[in-house]
Write a protein that holds these residues in place. Sequence first.
Motif, PDB file in Angstrom:
ATOM      1  N   THR A 163       0.818  -1.214   0.000  1.00 52.48           N
ATOM      2  CA  THR A 163       0.000   0.000   0.000  1.00 52.48           C
ATOM      3  C   THR A 163       0.850   1.261   0.000  1.00 52.48           C
ATOM      4  N   SER A 164       1.916   1.248   0.799  1.00 53.31           N
ATOM      5  CA  SER A 164       2.627   2.495   1.020  1.00 53.31           C
ATOM      6  C   SER A 164       3.926   2.209   1.739  1.00 53.31           C
ATOM      7  N   GLY A 165       4.698   3.249   1.970  1.00 63.43           N
ATOM      8  CA  GLY A 165       5.936   3.085   2.698  1.00 63.43           C
ATOM      9  C   GLY A 165       7.119   2.909   1.764  1.00 63.43           C
ATOM     10  N   THR A 166       8.275   2.606   2.347  1.00 63.53           N
ATOM     11  CA  THR A 166       9.464   2.415   1.532  1.00 63.53           C
ATOM     12  C   THR A 166      10.004   1.025   1.774  1.00 63.53           C
ATOM     13  N   PHE A 252       1.460   8.172   0.032  1.00 66.73           N
ATOM     14  CA  PHE A 252       2.172   6.902   0.134  1.00 66.73           C
ATOM     15  C   PHE A 252       3.096   6.816   1.350  1.00 66.73           C
ATOM     16  N   GLY A 253       3.059   7.826   2.214  1.00 71.11           N
ATOM     17  CA  GLY A 253       3.903   7.783   3.400  1.00 71.11           C
ATOM     18  C   GLY A 253       5.371   7.731   3.061  1.00 71.11           C
TER      19      GLY A 253
END
Lengths: 304, 503, 307
Positions: A163-166, A252-253
């Motif tokens: 979903t999001s993050g790195t 996307f944080g």
Amino acid sequence: MLSYIGKRASHSVISVIGLLALVFFLTRLTGDPSSLFLPLDSTLEARQAFAKLHGFDQPIHWQFLDYLRDLINLDFGQSVRQNRSAMEIALEAFPQTLKLAFVAMALAFTLALVAGSIAATRPGGLFDRTVSLVSLTGASAPDFWIAIVGILVFAVSFDLLPTSGTGGISYWIMPIFVLALRPFGLLVQVVRGTMLGALSAPYIKTARAKGLHRKEIVFGHALRNSLLPVITVAGDLTAGLVNGAVIVESVFGWPGIGKLMIDAIIQRDFAVVQSTILVTATAIFILNICIDLLYAVLDPRIRY
Amino acid sequence: MGKTSKITIFAAALMASVSGAAYAQDASKAIKIVLPEQPANLEPCGTIITNVGQILSQNVTEALTVIDAKTGLPQPKLATEWNRVDDNTWRIKIRPGVKFQDGKDLTAEAVAFSIKRMAGGTMTCNNMAKFGDRKIEATPVDALTLDVKSDRPEPIMPTLLSVVMVVSPDTPVDKPVNNPVGTGPFKLASFDTQSVALERFDGYWGAKPAIEKASYVWRSESSIRAAMVETGEADLTPSIAIQDAANPETDFAYLNSETTAIRIDTAKPPLNDPRIRKALNLAIDWEGLTQLFGNDVKRASQMVVPGINGHDETLKPWESDPAKAAALVAEAKAAGVPVETEITLIGRNGIYPNGGEAMEAMTAMWQEAGLNVKLTMLDVADWIRYLQKPYPEERGATLLQMQHDNNKGDAAFTIPIFYRSTGQYSTVSDPALDTEVDTALAASGEDRTKAFQTIFAKARNDVVSDIPMYHMIGYTRVGKRLDWRPDITTNSEIPLANIQLKN
Amino acid sequence: MTVITSDIAAPPPAGKLLIMWRCLKRDKLALFAAIFLLALAIATIAGPPLIGDLAAKLGLRQRNLAPFSFQHGWVYFLGADTLGRPIIARLVVGAQNTLGIAFVAVLCSMLTGGILGLIAGYSERWYSQVIQRLADIVMSFPSLLLALIVLYTLGPSITNLVIVLACTRMPIYLRTTRAEVLELRERMFVSAAKSMGAGSFRIVLRHIAPLVLPTLLTIAALDFATVILAESSLSFLGLGIQPPDFTWGAMVANGRGYLANAWWISFWPGLVILLTTLSLNLLSSWARTFADPQQRWRLQSLRKTPR
């Protein structure tokens, strides 16, 4: 050349200082931010003590003079919220945005060159029409909307992407796609336009008469000559990419400078706002110099 | 074109990774929690702030006492027992055999140091806000005994001590830290812009937690957080929006100790007339409004939730009665009250899920009732100016959207703020009420409860300086691996030691 | 967007309208775009008096009503929002705000940018330098961030929104105008006017400004789409127009929490934003081709494109 860069640099320094001053006074117009950093039920006494500690109780012009003095000593201030150096925070976030923006821009630029050139060879053809529609849609789409719909479709419904993050490369796909969409859409238009012009120029007719292969004509001759305006636009778009980054990073944080800045603005963390602006403006200035140099390389007629 | 080829390779790599994307948890005893907000810092003196407390409280740092979620009474933690020596002094026994994560022993000296660090005024300490303007001082009696003195009689000192996070004596006294060292079952492993990581502390004095590692990340969108738990990217997320809490297997509702309300500025006409204030309460279609927050919320009649000392279960919430509201407005108008004056409803963006919609709906309902209400939505910083004294001079007649959180077991954290004339949020100025509040605060036991209940009844029936809305419900999504349920304290702490792993 | 230089030499005379129409008919996409924009314009003007009241009407018991049903009346055909208000009515009222803000902002930025550009281009005094440096400051920095800072400071009202959007777009007009003026002022007719004793003011206003205007209008048409998107982004970040007023962008932002279970709340306004900006872009792309003598035959010719 050096004197040219010197002149550009001095103009830019004036711009950046002007910008910093503008933002300094604008943010301070909102008054003492102490109550934002303290719990809602803290006493008036506590808030006044806090304001005093951080100098928010001083008149604005004194605060500005203090800021300038610190700036000369390369002290960019402390983040009130995070208890550490504001510049350190900004420099930590900046590479994250740089990576994202570079990949997105490189992707948009390459795809636009290829798609735009091919479209220009057969104007009005099916490929041209498709590319036109797709690119215009890309340039017209609200990026925040695409981002959220993308997450719901690809991460939640189909479970293909995170979903999001790195993290690994799969984390890059959606942010890059969303970020590249708009520059791609605009660049295709420019490439197609300049290529159309270039292809009908006399020297192309000469090349054609000489019996050169079509691919060679398009990518060898015409493209090289239409690259200049494309690079100008790409440069402008790269600076504007930070706009997209604010949205993409917050959805996307992604811990980049766009998200940092919007958070800092919301939380009135003045030192961080100033530092992020300084970093971003400097980066854009360097980018502009690079574009000018590129120009000189590509077009032998230009001499500074 | 070297650049181009590099990009082609990258693009190919991107494509390739789509199919094989794997984001499994590396170890079975590690969990990932996704919070709505990035913690500003990890200063243990700021644990009353949700995003700091949810990471540090009960995990890295512990307090002398802890409030029981059900009874609201203080329970032993780092203190084993306490008693009142005289009106202003409490004597505390410290738990023996406790070590800080840096190897130091927990002693009365160390606790006194923590209290001094917090109350000494050498640095900004958010948790001090719970003490109001009280002054406290701690003196060690022997190695494990401590006297805590306050500048006025303090019947609920053990409750107040639940916000004093005990930190290692090596912590700097004069500046906030981001590397807290406490006595908790977990120690801080790393803290950067993307995550916080905690590791189990093997020298912990209590039972060994099932979890070995915990990492915290943050995303602001509730739907994304919910999706992360659903897809297994994360194991737990607190406070998701009601519309995301659709899966009864993973989503749990809990009364979250927040009470929502609209504060009425009783100083400004036409709001200085009690009839108008009552009409404001009556004109709302409460049943319709409830749709926005789900059927689990409880209508509020006072500013504290059930279970807090002073809550009066018999106090009835305002019913919806548009006819009566219209009659009251007409009556006020006949008496010369300027009912046409514009009233500004000040809302705060993002205050709680569906908060903006609620304000739009209430504005429409009041307009229907013939009141000239106009909605202004503000951002936190501007909204705070209206919330806290000193109020803006030119404010006019205002209604203010607010949310009050009291999970500390006692109405003392609510009543003086709202109803005493000196209270930070108070629009009431009634010397008789002030005396009543002061008496209640000094009382203990049954008397205290009674006195608080009387004040709440008065606020509801006679003063009407607010429009209590709901005791709110929070929703938490808990991944299928975990065995854990949220409770009333979840908004301020998520003790990892209470989380069990299934199978 | 700075690359779009003037292709339209002068507005087409009335006789050309027929040719334009024929060319438009030939390009189906542009035709659809034109029809969509026309329909939108009609709905924006005629809609609010007809169904405007419904846009504010609460229906708490029909929250998030699903679309594609005539059961509650045709205004609910696209569903209802989080407070049970018909989405069709809100789209129409939202159009008025969205397009109104964008129109005023574009007009303001074109006027101020144009005037400052004329001054900066024609005069060589110190203020010409100041104007350019100011434009540099605005240009050298991402517009959205600048807008965020200003809106946080001044508070998000419609007036402030227009001012901010106008300021961030202004440098484009300023630079284009200045570049054109720099070229035009060296031309013969300007020297002629000068030698005949015309004052600077008169020369700029009577002789130069009319020649710059078509370029500015071309940019404005494209900018309109950009401004709509910028406004939506600001609304998405919570800094656009505030309730009870709303725009399409605010509608998307409002429904974004419901995408998983009531997708229609933010899908429709998002789609309308997309269609509007797409139509504007399609039409101005068509107009550029039409105005370019080298390309226009493509729109007129019946023959297939040559290999």
